[in-house]
Design a protein around this motif. Structure first.
Motif, PDB file in Angstrom:
ATOM      1  N   ARG A 131      23.593  -0.512  45.528  1.00 43.93           N
ATOM      2  CA  ARG A 131      23.861  -1.568  46.514  1.00 43.93           C
ATOM      3  C   ARG A 131      24.346  -2.846  45.832  1.00 43.93           C
ATOM      4  O   ARG A 131      25.050  -3.649  46.440  1.00 43.93           O
ATOM      5  N   VAL A 132      23.960  -3.029  44.565  1.00 42.21           N
ATOM      6  CA  VAL A 132      24.398  -4.223  43.828  1.00 42.21           C
ATOM      7  C   VAL A 132      25.918  -4.308  43.833  1.00 42.21           C
ATOM      8  O   VAL A 132      26.494  -5.360  44.083  1.00 42.21           O
ATOM      9  N   ILE A 133      26.566  -3.185  43.582  1.00 40.66           N
ATOM     10  CA  ILE A 133      28.031  -3.217  43.503  1.00 40.66           C
ATOM     11  C   ILE A 133      28.622  -3.502  44.878  1.00 40.66           C
ATOM     12  O   ILE A 133      29.646  -4.159  44.999  1.00 40.66           O
ATOM     13  N   LEU A 134      27.969  -3.022  45.944  1.00 45.21           N
ATOM     14  CA  LEU A 134      28.507  -3.256  47.289  1.00 45.21           C
ATOM     15  C   LEU A 134      28.410  -4.739  47.641  1.00 45.21           C
ATOM     16  O   LEU A 134      29.335  -5.306  48.221  1.00 45.21           O
ATOM     17  N   VAL A 135      27.295  -5.382  47.261  1.00 42.07           N
ATOM     18  CA  VAL A 135      27.161  -6.829  47.502  1.00 42.07           C
ATOM     19  C   VAL A 135      28.206  -7.568  46.657  1.00 42.07           C
ATOM     20  O   VAL A 135      28.869  -8.491  47.119  1.00 42.07           O
ATOM     21  N   LYS A 136      28.367  -7.122  45.416  1.00 43.72           N
ATOM     22  CA  LYS A 136      29.322  -7.762  44.498  1.00 43.72           C
ATOM     23  C   LYS A 136      30.748  -7.649  45.048  1.00 43.72           C
ATOM     24  O   LYS A 136      31.532  -8.597  45.001  1.00 43.72           O
ATOM     25  N   LEU A 137      31.092  -6.463  45.565  1.00 49.40           N
ATOM     26  CA  LEU A 137      32.437  -6.261  46.116  1.00 49.40           C
ATOM     27  C   LEU A 137      32.658  -7.156  47.337  1.00 49.40           C
ATOM     28  O   LEU A 137      33.735  -7.735  47.505  1.00 49.40           O
ATOM     29  N   ALA A 138      31.635  -7.269  48.195  1.00 50.54           N
ATOM     30  CA  ALA A 138      31.760  -8.113  49.390  1.00 50.54           C
ATOM     31  C   ALA A 138      31.921  -9.582  48.979  1.00 50.54           C
ATOM     32  O   ALA A 138      32.726 -10.329  49.554  1.00 50.54           O
ATOM     33  N   ASP A 139      31.169  -9.990  47.942  1.00 52.66           N
ATOM     34  CA  ASP A 139      31.266 -11.358  47.409  1.00 52.66           C
ATOM     35  C   ASP A 139      32.695 -11.618  46.924  1.00 52.66           C
ATOM     36  O   ASP A 139      33.320 -12.629  47.247  1.00 52.66           O
ATOM     37  N   ARG A 140      33.231 -10.658  46.171  1.00 50.78           N
ATOM     38  CA  ARG A 140      34.592 -10.805  45.644  1.00 50.78           C
ATOM     39  C   ARG A 140      35.613 -10.833  46.797  1.00 50.78           C
ATOM     40  O   ARG A 140      36.581 -11.579  46.752  1.00 50.78           O
ATOM     41  N   LEU A 141      35.379 -10.026  47.827  1.00 50.83           N
ATOM     42  CA  LEU A 141      36.330  -9.963  48.945  1.00 50.83           C
ATOM     43  C   LEU A 141      36.407 -11.329  49.641  1.00 50.83           C
ATOM     44  O   LEU A 141      37.494 -11.812  49.949  1.00 50.83           O
TER      45      LEU A 141
END
Length: 702
Positions: A131-141
């Motif tokens: 889930r860390v990467i999913l939060v990170k991707l959303a942050d980057r988006l």
């Protein structure tokens, strides 16, 4: 910007009231923590975490991910400790937030290294909880969506990082919609002019094509209806970055790319996918070789669909993807789509989730093996690109590898030990070169041998990060152990001249010398000696602290066994072989180079004990050694064949042969022959002398 109440209302469609209240609590905590902070656009800082949570809500992520999204900048930007978050929201949320927090405090030498280090941190966090990467991707988006507020140089750097790292990760995790948005936003920031021109051209082309698209859509829909299948037909748009990449990569004009019409057919179940495929193949002729079945063999990121290309009306090519509603959801949101299907008490992720977790594990292994962050990023970038080949193990298990992979990549994919001990391979039951690129559908079998070691030449053809990293690692280990062993022999040889031995040197004295050289363990010192970076003579005098003494002249030479490996090489200028009188030249970084005693290249340093050392050949020396011979003989037919058969009769092997005719009658042949020692060479020369017409044979030296 919609507030927390709007978000809470959206969440009520799939989360319980208690979970929504936890998300609200996280929001108010973040609002307080970021109080007084503003984004570059002038808005209150808390709008950013809220926007990130909204992106995750679109993907129907669980409440802990949404809480982590609210709090993801708290540790980094507000000085609140991880422990405080653990006390407030529990360990899981605090771990997620910590995983997402970037390493801004670190001081990086280069931009590339900073990006690589950030990515390593992410990879590590992913391994614990994806889930860390999913939060990170959303942050980057969200950062990409608000990139206009950034200075030009910084926005270009962020865009490049997004295109190189985040878009491929989204792709690897099967998150198509996010990848497309990353690529289009990144493209716009990197190349604003090109992006705008392609956008305008697409708008124009779309207007002209409306009629054809509608006609094809109608004929596909009525075809499904006739066959009694319910399905939805959607015209598929190509996104700007993919058009740009095709124009650049395939050197195609804009019109050629836009001439391909793409449609998606969404049906109720897998069985209908294949029936729909049959129906459209009846409607229009399929293009041979363009059918792909990703339902039977899904992509690594869990993507499933049937792909086919047809000749439409007026010969227009039509690309079609056929899939179920669940596959469509999976194609757009990837691993996030599977989040809800995983019940909380089930800790064994299935299917696509397991596949993504498997990839993360591989990334982690690379990270631990790689020498530094830049080597790591190079390895991972290779593994992120999705062109795959599918091959079978002898037991029928499907292995998926990047395009261009070889049997060595396959061996390392099976297991590191299989890769390290690999000596040959069979592709479809036939022996094949290890460097041969594998093709989908092949069965690959690896032949191993105990004690085999990786070959440095493999690095020239392997393509997976895992294989490259493990080969480098094994070679480093091998080179180190060989250097240590040679260094120990060199040092002991000098110490013996002083009537001492490494084991007799007092431990305190050893520690003092290591301290002077700024080394931690004796192995590091021996490795340096073996590699030629330090002279055994100087180190021996430091160890015995007898600077006034001179080394006794009557020293026995060091014996060479021929098995010293990577740290011992034979000079190309004079090609020494067992039986020749030899000396060793210590060359920094390379170890020891063996020369003939009378070689002109080392005449000046031969008597310098710090540069050269007397050697002898051990009785049990093994290996094959190359020697160059010059044969002068009368010209006759079949000359090369005669020479080759004579060398062969003496158990020699010709490595290289070249002929240069001196006049019409006499030929001069240069032969490079591999032999075991001088006795073997004498046998080869004797056989050559027995040939009719041989005038002279000389061994070529520097």
């Amino acid at each position: 910007m919609p507030g927390i109440d709007v978000l809470a209302e959206r969440l009520s469609t799939y989360l319980g009231p208690d979970q929504i209240n936890l998300v609200r609590r996280a929001y108010f905590y973040a609002e307080q923590a970021h109080d007084g902070q503003r984004r570059r656009s002038g808005e209150a800082y808390v709008t950013h975490p809220l926007a990130v949570a909204n992106i995750l809500a679109d993907m129907h992520m669980d409440h802990q991910s949404l809480m982590a999204a609210m709090l993801h900048d708290v540790i980094e930007d507000t000085g609140i400790a991880k422990e405080a978050l653990t006390a407030q929201f529990g360990e899981t949320v605090a771990e997620l937030v910590d995983g997402v927090s970037k390493l801004t405090q670190m001081d990086f030498q280069t931009k590339a290294e900073a990006q690589a280090e950030n990515f390593q941190k992410m990879a590590l966090a992913m391994a614990r909880d994806i889930r860390v990467i999913l939060v990170k991707l959303a942050d980057r988006l969200h950062n990409m969506r608000t990139l206009d507020a950034m200075p030009h140089e910084k926005s270009r750097r962020i865009a490049r990082e997004t295109l190189e790292i985040y878009a491929p990760i989204a792709n690897r995790l099967g998150m198509h919609s996010m990848r497309v948005e990353f690529e289009d936003l990144g493209f716009k920031a990197m190349h604003p002019m090109r992006s705008e021109r392609i956008r305008a051209a697409v708008r124009r082309a779309r207007g002209n094509r409306k009629e054809i698209v509608a006609k094809i859509e109608e004929s596909l829909a009525s075809c499904l209806q006739r066959e009694g299948m319910s399905g939805e037909v959607i015209g598929r748009e190509k996104h700007l970055y993919s058009i740009y990449k095709k124009m650049r990569g395939k050197r195609k004009a804009f019109n050629e790319i836009m001439d391909v019409y793409a449609f998606r057919i969404i049906v109720d179940k897998v069985d209908t996918c294949y029936r729909a495929l049959g129906a459209v193949h009846n409607l229009y002729k399929p293009l041979p070789g363009r059918f792909k079945d990703y339902i039977a063999i899904p992509k690594a990121n869990g993507y499933q669909s049937l792909h086919t290309t047809l000749f439409g009306m007026h010969g227009v090519p039509i690309e079609i993807q056929i899939r179920t509603r669940e596959m469509e959801e999976m194609a757009n949101n990837g691993i996030a789509a599977h989040w809800l299907y995983k019940s909380s008490e089930d800790d064994h992720p299935k299917g696509n989730h397991a596949r993504a977790r498997q990839w993360v594990k591989g990334v982690l292994e690379l990270q631990q093996r790689a020498g530094n962050s830049l080597e790591f990023i190079e390895s991972v970038k290779i593994d992120l690109f999705p062109d795959e080949v599918y091959v079978f193990t002898p037991k029928g298990r499907i292995m998926e590898l990047p395009k261009g992979s070889t049997a060595v990549d396959f061996a390392y994919a099976v297991h590191t030990d299989v890769g390290n001990a690999c000596i040959a391979c069979r592709i479809n039951r036939r022996l094949a070169p290890l460097s041969q690129a594998l093709e989908s559908g092949s069965t690959v079998e690896i032949v191993t041998a105990p004690g085999a070691r990786p070959n440095p030449a493999w690095l020239n053809f392997v393509v997976t990060g895992k294989a490259r990293t493990h080969i480098r690692h094994a070679l480093k280990q091998q080179r180190r152990s060989e250097s240590i062993s040679l260094g120990e022999r060199l040092l002991n040889k000098v110490l013996t001249g002083f009537d001492s031995h490494l084991e007799k040197v007092p431990a305190e004295r050893l520690q003092t010398v290591l301290g002077e050289y700024r080394l931690e363990v004796i192995e590091d010192l021996l490795e340096d000696i073996g590699l030629g970076n330090r002279m055994a003579y100087v180190v021996a005098r430091r160890l015995l602290a007898s600077d006034g003494d001179q080394l006794p002249a009557s020293q026995g030479p060091l014996a060479i066994r021929g098995t010293e490996g990577l740290v011992l090489s034979y000079a190309k200028c004079c090609t020494p072989i067992p039986g020749d009188p030899i000396v060793g030249h210590l060359s920094a970084g390379k170890g020891m180079v063996v020369h003939l005693e009378n070689c002109k290249n080392i005449a000046e340093i031969r008597h310098n004990p710090e540069k050269c050392i007397h050697l002898s050949w051990a009785k049990d020396v093994t290996g094959e050694f190359n020697v160059e011979l010059r044969v002068e003989l009368e010209h006759q037919r079949g000359l090369i064949a005669l020479l080759a058969s004579s060398v062969n009769a003496a158990d020699g092997n010709i490595e290289k042969i070249s002929m240069d005719e001196r006049d019409g009658r006499i030929s001069v042949v240069q032969l490079v022959v591999s032999v075991h020692d001088r006795v073997h060479l004498a046998r080869v020369i004797k056989k050559l002398r027995a040939l009719k017409g041989v005038i002279r044979i000389t061994r070529v030296r520097a």
